[in-house]
Design an enzyme around this catalytic site. Structure first.
Site, PDB file in Angstrom:
ATOM      1  N   ASP A   1       8.818  87.311 -32.463  1.00  0.00           N
ATOM      2  CA  ASP A   1       9.380  88.595 -32.013  1.00  0.00           C
ATOM      3  C   ASP A   1      10.749  88.771 -32.658  1.00  0.00           C
ATOM      4  OD1 ASP A   1       9.457  91.022 -30.330  1.00  0.00           O
ATOM      5  OD2 ASP A   1      11.095  90.021 -29.318  1.00  0.00           O
ATOM      6  N   SER A   2      11.211  90.012 -32.698  1.00  0.00           N
ATOM      7  CA  SER A   2      12.552  90.272 -33.224  1.00  0.00           C
ATOM      8  C   SER A   2      13.614  89.563 -32.392  1.00  0.00           C
ATOM      9  CB  SER A   2      12.810  91.777 -33.221  1.00  0.00           C
ATOM     10  OG  SER A   2      12.672  92.274 -31.905  1.00  0.00           O
TER      11      SER A   2
ATOM     12  N   TYR B   1      14.838  95.423 -34.060  1.00  0.00           N
ATOM     13  CA  TYR B   1      14.122  95.959 -35.217  1.00  0.00           C
ATOM     14  C   TYR B   1      13.774  97.446 -35.029  1.00  0.00           C
ATOM     15  CZ  TYR B   1      12.774  91.349 -37.273  1.00  0.00           C
ATOM     16  OH  TYR B   1      12.739  90.118 -37.873  1.00  0.00           O
ATOM     17  N   GLY B   2      13.827  97.903 -33.762  1.00  0.00           N
ATOM     18  CA  GLY B   2      13.232  99.192 -33.383  1.00  0.00           C
ATOM     19  C   GLY B   2      13.641 100.411 -34.183  1.00  0.00           C
TER      20      GLY B   2
ATOM     21  N   CYS C   1       5.500  91.543 -31.125  1.00  0.00           N
ATOM     22  CA  CYS C   1       6.495  92.603 -31.261  1.00  0.00           C
ATOM     23  C   CYS C   1       5.743  93.828 -31.749  1.00  0.00           C
ATOM     24  CB  CYS C   1       7.537  92.163 -32.288  1.00  0.00           C
ATOM     25  SG  CYS C   1       8.744  93.428 -32.708  1.00  0.00           S
ATOM     26  N   ASN C   2       5.827  94.898 -30.969  1.00  0.00           N
ATOM     27  CA  ASN C   2       5.099  96.111 -31.365  1.00  0.00           C
ATOM     28  C   ASN C   2       5.645  96.704 -32.649  1.00  0.00           C
ATOM     29  OD1 ASN C   2       3.159  97.112 -29.038  1.00  0.00           O
ATOM     30  ND2 ASN C   2       4.877  96.034 -28.131  1.00  0.00           N
ATOM     31  N   THR C   3       6.960  96.646 -32.811  1.00  0.00           N
ATOM     32  CA  THR C   3       7.571  97.236 -33.999  1.00  0.00           C
ATOM     33  C   THR C   3       7.075  96.517 -35.252  1.00  0.00           C
ATOM     34  OG1 THR C   3       9.490  97.671 -32.608  1.00  0.00           O
ATOM     35  CG2 THR C   3       9.786  97.958 -34.974  1.00  0.00           C
TER      36      THR C   3
ATOM     37  N   GLU D   1      18.722  93.617 -23.852  1.00  0.00           N
ATOM     38  CA  GLU D   1      19.338  92.514 -24.607  1.00  0.00           C
ATOM     39  C   GLU D   1      20.741  92.218 -24.066  1.00  0.00           C
ATOM     40  OE1 GLU D   1      18.401  90.969 -27.962  1.00  0.00           O
ATOM     41  OE2 GLU D   1      16.350  91.480 -27.428  1.00  0.00           O
TER      42      GLU D   1
ATOM     43  N   CYS E   1       6.335  97.981 -25.872  1.00  0.00           N
ATOM     44  CA  CYS E   1       7.417  97.180 -26.448  1.00  0.00           C
ATOM     45  C   CYS E   1       7.507  95.958 -25.548  1.00  0.00           C
ATOM     46  CB  CYS E   1       8.736  97.954 -26.428  1.00  0.00           C
ATOM     47  SG  CYS E   1      10.156  96.921 -26.851  1.00  0.00           S
ATOM     48  N   THR E   2       7.530  94.783 -26.171  1.00  0.00           N
ATOM     49  CA  THR E   2       7.425  93.563 -25.360  1.00  0.00           C
ATOM     50  C   THR E   2       8.695  93.282 -24.549  1.00  0.00           C
ATOM     51  OG1 THR E   2       7.968  92.307 -27.366  1.00  0.00           O
ATOM     52  CG2 THR E   2       5.647  92.489 -26.762  1.00  0.00           C
ATOM     53  N   HIS E   3       9.741  94.047 -24.769  1.00  0.00           N
ATOM     54  CA  HIS E   3      10.929  93.935 -23.911  1.00  0.00           C
ATOM     55  C   HIS E   3      10.744  94.663 -22.566  1.00  0.00           C
ATOM     56  CE1 HIS E   3      13.063  92.645 -27.493  1.00  0.00           C
ATOM     57  NE2 HIS E   3      14.181  92.528 -26.814  1.00  0.00           N
TER      58      HIS E   3
END
Ligand code: DGL
Length: 273
Positions: free
Chosen positions: A10-11, A42-43, A73-75, A158, A192-194
């Site tokens: 993931d980012s 990264y978004g 990571c979806n992005t 974050e 989005c995995t966040h």
């Protein structure tokens, strides 16, 4: 047997919400997690940048012995997965595989909606790629897809502000913008995995009875199915129940923050790319 872990990338921290479910559902395997925290988020980055960074991280995971890498990571799944699969993999590691998180999610979304109106909450990069709309149309041509970019959510998460009262304003802003696109939306994907960290706040802003889908469990079930259908890959994945964590940024920050996503304390190692 030499350790041949499943790589999870993931980012930053978000992929830990997926790794948690992978380890929960498939505890027998070894895993390596790599968070590119030094270059996250990264978004809002360009296609070229996300592709370049993701490829570097995938190569590192391959060099560590991973036969299989999950882009959690979806992005990265939206902007880099296809190019890496089609152009780079045949050249750098033809026997290895890379899987993303978008396809497993879009495969099951039709099981949730009754109105055939589905909302996608994601980073700007994922929304602009149209990946969700394209993939959902393949499996469920009757579903209308509405997308909303939520560029302030990853920075909130974050920076550990996601459970503070100030986050409510930003959650409401984007959920309202999504629901204004169609009041018939009854299923919303946290693409989005966040975003699972904001799940309760998001649910509170959606109409009662809405389905709110996060990806961890879906991706884990899909990986279990993939490994059953690909016994040659399953045999290559080592089974020592070890999980190791790597970050491109400070390990102190990673270790302090990561447990919020992973659900328990962990110790990471720094790498330079
Ligand atoms: N976790 C990433 C995703 O699923 C987004 C975070 C970022 O913008 O780097 O899209």
């Amino acid at each position: 047997m030499k350790e041949q872990p499943i790589g999870v990338f993931d980012s930053g921290y978000g992929g830990l919400t997926v790794l948690k479910e992978l380890v929960g559902q498939l505890p027998q395997y070894d895993y390596i997690y790599l968070g590119d925290n030094a270059r996250a988020p990264y978004g809002n980055r360009s296609f070229e940048t996300v592709y370049h960074y993701t490829l570097q991280c995938v190569r590192w995971l391959f060099d560590e012995g991973c036969p299989l890498v999950i882009l959690a990571c979806n992005t990265a799944s939206a902007k880099a997965l296809r190019t890496i699969q089609q152009l780079d993999l045949p050249r750098i590691a033809p026997e290895n595989r890379i899987l993303g998180v978008i396809r497993p999610t879009t495969e099951v979304v039709g099981n949730f909606t009754r109105t055939n109106h589905v909302g996608i909450l994601a980073t700007r990069g994922t929304v602009l790629s149209e990946s969700y709309a394209i993939e959902i149309a393949k499996f469920y041509p009757g579903i209308e897809v509405y997308q909303q970019a939520c560029p302030l959510w990853v920075p909130l998460i974050e920076n550990n502000e996601h459970d503070k009262p100030g986050a409510d304003y930003f959650v409401k802003t984007y959920t309202d913008q999504l629901m204004r696109q169609s009041p018939k939306i009854d299923t919303v994907v946290l693409a989005c995995t966040h975003y699972p960290l904001l799940k309760e706040k998001i649910a509170a802003q959606l109409p009662a009875g809405s389905n709110l889908i996060s990806q961890g469990e879906i991706v884990a079930a899909s990986l279990a199915d993939y490994l059953q259908r690909h016994p040659e890959m399953e045999a290559r994945c080592s089974k020592g129940s070890r999980t190791r964590f790597f970050t491109t940024d400070s390990t102190e920050d990673f270790d302090n923050h990561a447990s919020i996503f992973y659900g328990k304390p962990l110790r990471s190692t720094h790498i330079d790319l």
